[in-house]
Design a protein around this motif. Structure first.
Motif, short mmCIF file in Angstrom:
data_model
loop_
_atom_site.label_atom_id
_atom_site.label_comp_id
_atom_site.label_asym_id
_atom_site.label_seq_id
_atom_site.Cartn_x
_atom_site.Cartn_y
_atom_site.Cartn_z
N HIS A 334 36.72 43.90 41.38
CA HIS A 334 36.07 42.65 41.82
C HIS A 334 37.11 41.61 42.28
O HIS A 334 38.22 41.98 42.62
CB HIS A 334 35.13 42.11 40.72
CG HIS A 334 34.25 43.18 40.16
ND1 HIS A 334 33.11 43.61 40.82
CD2 HIS A 334 34.35 43.96 39.04
CE1 HIS A 334 32.55 44.59 40.11
NE2 HIS A 334 33.29 44.84 39.03
N GLU A 348 34.29 38.94 34.65
CA GLU A 348 34.95 40.25 34.65
C GLU A 348 36.18 40.26 35.54
O GLU A 348 37.22 40.81 35.19
CB GLU A 348 33.98 41.35 35.10
CG GLU A 348 34.58 42.74 34.96
CD GLU A 348 33.85 43.81 35.75
OE1 GLU A 348 32.69 43.61 36.14
OE2 GLU A 348 34.48 44.86 36.00
N HIS A 401 38.06 47.79 35.00
CA HIS A 401 36.79 47.07 34.97
C HIS A 401 36.42 46.73 33.53
O HIS A 401 37.00 47.25 32.58
CB HIS A 401 35.67 47.93 35.58
CG HIS A 401 35.76 48.01 37.07
ND1 HIS A 401 34.96 47.29 37.91
CD2 HIS A 401 36.58 48.74 37.87
CE1 HIS A 401 35.27 47.57 39.17
NE2 HIS A 401 36.26 48.44 39.17
ZN LIG Z 1 33.26 46.10 37.36
#
Ligand SMILES: [Zn+2]
Length: 500
Positions: A334, A348, A401
């Motif tokens: 991200h 996140e 992640h």
């Molecule tokens: Zn993720």
């Protein structure tokens, strides 16, 4: 007392065995490093000679504090199967003296004029019972090199290197030696008469020019016969480029400090004898060009020259580390407009980046060449991440992640996919997962197959780590904690090391 001691010892045995098995994979995968050390340059030279020679009919002796004389000596020393030992100008050091006595040469060849190696030293050598002591001298370094070249058999090629910088000559020395190519010296902007004459008398029809345009200018380059330049923006790159060009399958290398010539001078002929390239390092850490060559050639065996001042133990640790020179792509998931999961006042994208940066630092300190998908809060498409890894020729792809679901869901899981490098990807995921959930003290959700873009499309072994659940209050507390982020990064790093 004894009984208590025995009990403690027996209790400790299973722990010791456990420790042994836990660390065994790393021990087995580690590269081999031999250090040739000494309290000074004279002893280092002696120890280098011990690595290559148990006896020698010819020994080369040169001044240990004036590199110029011996720059071009490697091809000559190699041809005579002669180790290079060092002396002071006016006195033969004890270590050198003892080594000559051990080697029992019938001939010693002194390189340099009577200022570099005074006649008193020649007399000391003769007193050791050496029947013949010759001198190859010259009024300056260019003449010395020309006179050495004239002692070599005919060869239509010549190496041309800068005579006021030692690194380039050392980088090419072993290759030149193996191929009987003389090393002639030049200044950056004009070719000395002695060098011109030597090329004429040797009938040089092609030249290998070592060093960038600062070392050897384009005007000198243009005056040389059919020149090929092996350049580089610094000494590390020049040496790395020599290896890329001439050592297609080298698994071994000699590594010396690029700024401590004394160790390299004597190592150059050992490199020739062992048919290994010489590359350079900083005192404290391997430079990028050196790492690149080590990684791309999968080199596993190294001889390092010098003591712990010129080549610190950290460099040895990096060389031993199986990740040395490996290009590892760290993909912080991200970023920018894409926050990823949000929960428990955590984004996140920020957690991923924090952990990715910690992994990056560990990999870099460990000797690898990590590549970050992003180093700040920017947006990249999934395809951009994959293509960045591909264009950097990454060896591994590790995507970071954090998970999200209902508040009850918790734990750590690692994904791989089956399109490319399926077995290796699974192994990578497993090495990471097995350490990560332990380090984070989270639920082990295991290794899974996941059809995610970055691991589906990456052609190198790859995995995608879900550190923990941002939406679970206990997991989130760990993802907020710098201590746990550090533990997680360490576990992922250790998993990558164990993979190799
Ligand atoms: Zn993720």
């Amino acid at each position: 007392m004894e009984v208590i001691f025995l009990r403690v010892f027996l209790k400790a045995v299973p722990m010791l065995l456990l420790g042994f098995f836990l660390f065994m994979p790393n021990v087995f995968a580690a590269n081999s490093v031999t250090r040739l050390d000494g309290v000074n340059r004279y002893e280092v030279a002696v120890n280098v000679s011990k690595q290559g020679w148990s006896s020698a009919s010819t020994v080369i002796v040169a001044n240990g504090k004036a590199y110029a004389d011996v720059l071009s000596a490697t091809p000559f020393a190699y041809r005579n199967n002669a180790p290079v030992l060092l002396t002071e100008a006016s006195k033969l050091p004890t270590a050198t003296k003892n080594r000559i006595s051990q080697l029992k040469p019938s001939k010693v060849i002194v390189i340099g004029g009577t200022v570099s190696v005074q006649n008193g030293v020649v007399n000391e050598i003769k007193k050791l019972g050496v029947s013949s002591v010759e001198r190859i001298g010259g009024a300056n370094r260019y003449e010395v090199a020309a006179n050495i070249a004239n002692k070599l058999p005919k060869n239509s090629k010549a190496v041309i290197a800068n005579g006021t910088a030692y690194a380039d000559s050392l980088a090419i020395g072993a290759y030149a030696a193996r191929n009987g190519i003389p090393i002639l010296l030049t200044s950056s902007n004009s070719i000395p008469t002695a060098t011109k004459n030597a090329m004429k008398s040797k009938g040089t029809t092609s030249t290998i020019v070592v060093g960038g345009e600062v070392s050897i200018s384009s005007s000198v380059y243009k005056q040389l016969a059919s020149p090929t330049r092996i350049g580089g923006s610094n000494r590390y790159e020049v040496a790395a480029n020599v290896v890329k060009k001439y050592y297609s399958s080298a698994k071994n290398a000699i590594i010396s400090n690029g700024y401590a010539y004394a160790d390299g001078l004597t190592g150059s002929v050992l490199a020739a004898k062992q048919n290994r390239p010489m590359m350079f390092t900083n005192a404290s850490s391997l430079p990028t060009p050196t790492r690149e060559v080590i990684g791309s050639k999968n080199m596993t065996t190294f001889t390092v020259l010098g003591g712990t001042v010129s080549l610190q133990s950290n460099v040895v640790s990096q060389l031993k580390n199986p990740i040395v020179g490996k290009k590892i792509f760290i993909d912080a998931g991200h970023g920018g407009t894409d926050s990823g999961a949000i929960g428990n006042s955590l984004y996140e994208k920020s957690v991923n980046l924090d952990v990715a940066k910690l992994i990056n630092t560990k990999l870099s300190n460990g000797g690898a060449l990590p590549i970050m998908a992003r180093t700040n809060d920017t947006y990249l498409t999934l395809a951009q991440r994959v293509s960045k890894a591909q264009s950097n020729k990454a060896d591994l792809f590790v995507s970071i992640h954090a998970n999200s679901a209902t508040p009850a869901a918790s734990g750590t899981e690692t994904y791989y996919y089956t399109t490319y490098e399926s077995a290796n990807s699974k192994r990578l995921a497993t090495e990471i997962q097995n350490r990560l959930y332990v380090a984070l003290n989270t639920t082990n959700r295991g290794v899974k197959i996941g059809n995610f873009h970055v691991i589906r499309e990456s052609k190198m072994p790859s995995c995608l780590v879900e550190l923990a659940f941002i939406t679970n209050i206990n997991d989130a507390a760990k993802l907020k904690s710098s201590i746990y982020k550090e533990k997680g990064a360490k576990a992922i790093y250790d998993g990558i090391v164990a993979y190799y």
